[in-house]
Design an enzyme around this catalytic site. Structure first.
Site, PDB file in Angstrom:
ATOM      1  N   LEU A  14       5.074  -0.193   1.221  1.00 29.36           N
ATOM      2  CA  LEU A  14       4.825  -0.965   2.794  1.00 29.36           C
ATOM      3  C   LEU A  14       4.164  -2.301   2.724  1.00 29.36           C
ATOM      4  O   LEU A  14       3.511  -2.580   1.625  1.00 29.36           O
ATOM      5  CB  LEU A  14       4.120  -0.360   3.773  1.00 29.36           C
ATOM      6  N   ASP A  15       4.600  -3.286   3.249  1.00 26.41           N
ATOM      7  CA  ASP A  15       4.080  -4.581   3.482  1.00 26.41           C
ATOM      8  C   ASP A  15       2.952  -4.752   4.501  1.00 26.41           C
ATOM      9  O   ASP A  15       2.692  -3.927   5.369  1.00 26.41           O
ATOM     10  CB  ASP A  15       5.237  -5.691   3.213  1.00 26.41           C
ATOM     11  N   LEU A  16       2.635  -6.082   4.710  1.00 24.76           N
ATOM     12  CA  LEU A  16       1.715  -6.566   5.802  1.00 24.76           C
ATOM     13  C   LEU A  16       2.132  -6.009   7.230  1.00 24.76           C
ATOM     14  O   LEU A  16       1.588  -5.772   7.933  1.00 24.76           O
ATOM     15  CB  LEU A  16       1.552  -7.877   5.871  1.00 24.76           C
TER      16      LEU A  16
END
Length: 137
Positions: A14-16
């Protein structure tokens, strides 16, 4: 031949924004390609040959997001055979929703390690790819 490889989305994917980072999809597709090759080739002999198959182009379309815990299926198959290149279609589908997450066309070139140049595919490989493409039509 169509290979289907499943990947569960983990926290480190996952990213931000809390969905799968776009660069991770390239890794998911690479995993799908290796699984495809495990089935397509009879053994690891192809890795011992003078030939290598570098990826020279990836055209990718992001269709929908994937999130933590989603189960994704990477579908991989050959679609087009050239004299020195071969193209694969890869589709990543969310198994729970049936949504297409990513679609990509990945092109390889046949390269001789000794000559350090692109060469025509060996006849046996060409025939096997053409049969694989025909089996999906």
């Amino acid at each position: 031949m169509l290979n289907k490889t499943r990947i569960k989305v983990r926290g480190y994917h996952l990213d931000l924004f809390q969905h799968v980072n776009n660069a991770r999809y390239l890794e998911f597709m690479e995993e799908g390609r290796w699984a495809f090759f495990d089935e397509f080739f009879d053994s690891n002999d192809w890795m011992q040959q003078d030939l290598v198959w570098p990826v020279v182009n990836i055209n990718i379309n992001f269709k929908s997001e994937a999130n933590f815990g989603d189960l994704l299926e990477v579908q991989t198959h050959y679609t087009k055979m050239g004299n020195r290149s071969v193209t694969m279609k890869q589709t990543i589908v969310n198994v729970q929703t049936d949504d297409i997450v990513v679609e990509a066309d990945v092109t390889y070139v046949c390269v001789s390690k000794a000559a350090k140049a692109a060469i025509p595919f060996p006849d046996d490989f060409r025939q096997k790819v053409e049969l694989s493409i025909a089996s999906l039509k």
